[in-house]
Motif scaffolding. Structure first.
Motif, mmCIF file in Angstrom:
data_model
loop_
_atom_site.group_PDB
_atom_site.id
_atom_site.type_symbol
_atom_site.label_atom_id
_atom_site.label_comp_id
_atom_site.label_asym_id
_atom_site.label_seq_id
_atom_site.Cartn_x
_atom_site.Cartn_y
_atom_site.Cartn_z
ATOM 1 N N ALA A 1 52.118 -45.439 17.041
ATOM 2 C CA ALA A 1 53.090 -44.646 16.275
ATOM 3 C C ALA A 1 52.382 -43.494 15.567
ATOM 4 O O ALA A 1 52.232 -43.489 14.354
ATOM 5 N N LEU A 2 51.959 -42.490 16.333
ATOM 6 C CA LEU A 2 51.169 -41.387 15.778
ATOM 7 C C LEU A 2 52.017 -40.211 15.281
ATOM 8 O O LEU A 2 51.502 -39.329 14.609
ATOM 9 N N ALA A 3 53.309 -40.192 15.606
ATOM 10 C CA ALA A 3 54.172 -39.097 15.134
ATOM 11 C C ALA A 3 54.187 -39.103 13.608
ATOM 12 O O ALA A 3 54.346 -40.140 12.974
ATOM 13 N N GLY A 4 53.969 -37.935 13.020
ATOM 14 C CA GLY A 4 53.919 -37.798 11.572
ATOM 15 C C GLY A 4 52.524 -37.969 10.996
ATOM 16 O O GLY A 4 52.298 -37.707 9.818
ATOM 17 N N CYS A 5 51.585 -38.379 11.808
ATOM 18 C CA CYS A 5 50.203 -38.590 11.348
ATOM 19 C C CYS A 5 49.473 -37.259 11.198
ATOM 20 O O CYS A 5 49.805 -36.279 11.843
ATOM 21 N N VAL A 6 48.454 -37.288 10.353
ATOM 22 C CA VAL A 6 47.581 -36.138 10.169
ATOM 23 C C VAL A 6 46.199 -36.532 10.686
ATOM 24 O O VAL A 6 45.604 -37.496 10.213
ATOM 25 N N LEU A 7 45.711 -35.794 11.670
ATOM 26 C CA LEU A 7 44.361 -36.002 12.182
ATOM 27 C C LEU A 7 43.466 -34.962 11.518
ATOM 28 O O LEU A 7 43.696 -33.762 11.672
ATOM 29 N N GLN A 8 42.472 -35.420 10.760
ATOM 30 C CA GLN A 8 41.563 -34.513 10.064
ATOM 31 C C GLN A 8 40.200 -34.578 10.738
ATOM 32 O O GLN A 8 39.566 -35.634 10.752
ATOM 33 N N LEU A 9 39.779 -33.443 11.281
ATOM 34 C CA LEU A 9 38.520 -33.337 12.008
ATOM 35 C C LEU A 9 37.595 -32.367 11.292
ATOM 36 O O LEU A 9 38.043 -31.313 10.835
ATOM 37 N N GLN A 10 36.313 -32.707 11.228
ATOM 38 C CA GLN A 10 35.296 -31.842 10.628
ATOM 39 C C GLN A 10 34.106 -31.776 11.579
ATOM 40 O O GLN A 10 33.737 -32.774 12.189
ATOM 41 N N GLY A 11 33.506 -30.603 11.677
ATOM 42 C CA GLY A 11 32.329 -30.459 12.514
ATOM 43 C C GLY A 11 31.542 -29.221 12.147
ATOM 44 O O GLY A 11 31.940 -28.445 11.274
ATOM 45 N N MET A 12 30.419 -29.056 12.824
ATOM 46 C CA MET A 12 29.562 -27.909 12.585
ATOM 47 C C MET A 12 29.118 -27.360 13.934
ATOM 48 O O MET A 12 28.826 -28.125 14.850
ATOM 49 N N ILE A 13 29.097 -26.031 14.025
ATOM 50 C CA ILE A 13 28.603 -25.381 15.233
ATOM 51 C C ILE A 13 27.497 -24.411 14.841
ATOM 52 O O ILE A 13 27.355 -24.040 13.682
ATOM 53 N N ASP A 14 26.727 -24.006 15.836
ATOM 54 C CA ASP A 14 25.754 -22.930 15.675
ATOM 55 C C ASP A 14 26.428 -21.681 16.221
ATOM 56 O O ASP A 14 26.756 -21.613 17.411
ATOM 57 N N ARG A 15 26.649 -20.695 15.378
ATOM 58 C CA ARG A 15 27.403 -19.514 15.796
ATOM 59 C C ARG A 15 26.705 -18.743 16.910
ATOM 60 O O ARG A 15 27.364 -18.078 17.716
ATOM 61 N N THR A 16 25.379 -18.840 16.992
ATOM 62 C CA THR A 16 24.675 -18.116 18.051
ATOM 63 C C THR A 16 24.998 -18.691 19.432
ATOM 64 O O THR A 16 24.879 -17.989 20.431
ATOM 65 N N ASP A 17 25.436 -19.950 19.505
ATOM 66 C CA ASP A 17 25.863 -20.539 20.780
ATOM 67 C C ASP A 17 27.103 -19.840 21.328
ATOM 68 O O ASP A 17 27.414 -19.944 22.506
ATOM 69 N N PHE A 18 27.829 -19.132 20.448
ATOM 70 C CA PHE A 18 29.055 -18.441 20.830
ATOM 71 C C PHE A 18 28.881 -16.923 20.764
ATOM 72 O O PHE A 18 29.852 -16.183 20.581
ATOM 73 N N GLU A 19 27.634 -16.472 20.890
ATOM 74 C CA GLU A 19 27.298 -15.044 20.914
ATOM 75 C C GLU A 19 27.643 -14.326 19.612
ATOM 76 O O GLU A 19 27.929 -13.129 19.605
ATOM 77 N N MET A 20 27.602 -15.035 18.504
ATOM 78 C CA MET A 20 27.823 -14.438 17.182
ATOM 79 C C MET A 20 26.458 -14.253 16.547
ATOM 80 O O MET A 20 25.988 -15.107 15.809
#
Length: 184
Positions: A143-162
Motif C-alpha cells: 500500500a504505497l499510495a500516499g507514501c513519501v519516499l525520501q532519498l539522499q545521495g552525493m555525486i561528483d559534479r565532474t562526472d557530469f562534465e561540471m
C-alpha cells in the motif's frame, strides 16, 4: 457466459501490472541540491518540477522509480545564483532541460524499511551510476499510495562534465528527493 466472467477476472488478477502503478505527485514532490562554495558557505536550491512513476513487478516483488526533474523549475534565494546554476557551466538548462533518475529494480520491502537504492542519473547528457539512501517510512509495500519516499545521495559534479569554478566550488554535490506517490 457465466464461466467467461470469472475466467477474465482471473486473467486480469494474474496479469502483471503495466505502465505506471503509481505516479509521482508533481505538486507535493520536490528535489534539492547543495554544494559548498569556498568551503565556507553553501549554494542550495530546490526543484518544483519533478514528475515520474513507480512501476511495480509483483511477481519479482520489486519496483523501479523513474523521475524527471525540470531544471528550469529551480528555486533559489538569489536570482544571480539561479542564473549561474542554469548557465552552461553548471546545469546548462538550455541544452539539458531535464535531469533523469531511474532506479535499478528495488525490493518492495526496501521501500518501507529503507536502505540503499542504486540506479542511473542522467544530467547534462551524461549518465552515471548513483546510489541514494532511502529513509525508512511506515508504508507497507502493498500500500504505497500516499507514501513519501525520501532519498539522499552525493555525486561528483565532474562526472557530469561540471568542471567550472573548481577552485571555489566543491566537486561534491548533495542531492535529495522527496517523492510523494499517488495512484495513476
Amino acid at each position: 457466459m457465466r464461466h467467461l466472467m470469472p475466467a477474465i477476472a482471473m486473467l486480469l488478477a494474474a496479469a502483471p501490472l503495466s505502465a505506471a502503478d503509481l505516479r509521482i505527485d508533481p505538486v507535493r514532490s520536490r528535489a534539492e541540491f547543495s554544494v559548498r562554495l569556498l568551503w565556507v558557505s553553501t549554494v542550495s536550491g530546490s526543484f518544483d518540477g519533478i514528475r515520474g512513476d513507480l512501476v511495480i513487478d509483483r511477481a519479482a516483488q520489486t519496483a523501479v522509480v523513474n523521475a524527471d526533474i525540470d531544471t528550469e523549475s529551480i528555486r533559489m534565494d538569489s536570482a544571480r545564483l539561479r542564473r549561474w546554476v542554469l548557465a552552461p557551466e553548471f546545469f546548462d538548462a538550455k541544452h539539458h532541460p531535464r535531469i533523469h533518475f531511474e532506479s535499478d529494480p528495488t525490493a518492495l520491502q526496501l521501500l518501507s524499511e529503507g536502505g540503499d537504492v542504486q540506479g542511473k542519473l542522467t544530467m547534462r547528457g551524461v549518465t552515471q551510476p548513483v546510489t541514494f539512501h532511502l529513509q525508512a517510512n511506515r508504508c507497507p509495500p502493498e500500500a504505497l499510495a500516499g507514501c513519501v519516499l525520501q532519498l539522499q545521495g552525493m555525486i561528483d559534479r565532474t562526472d557530469f562534465e561540471m568542471r567550472g569554478r573548481r577552485g571555489a566550488l566543491s566537486d561534491r554535490v548533495n542531492l535529495g528527493m522527496a517523492i510523494v506517490l499517488t495512484p495513476p
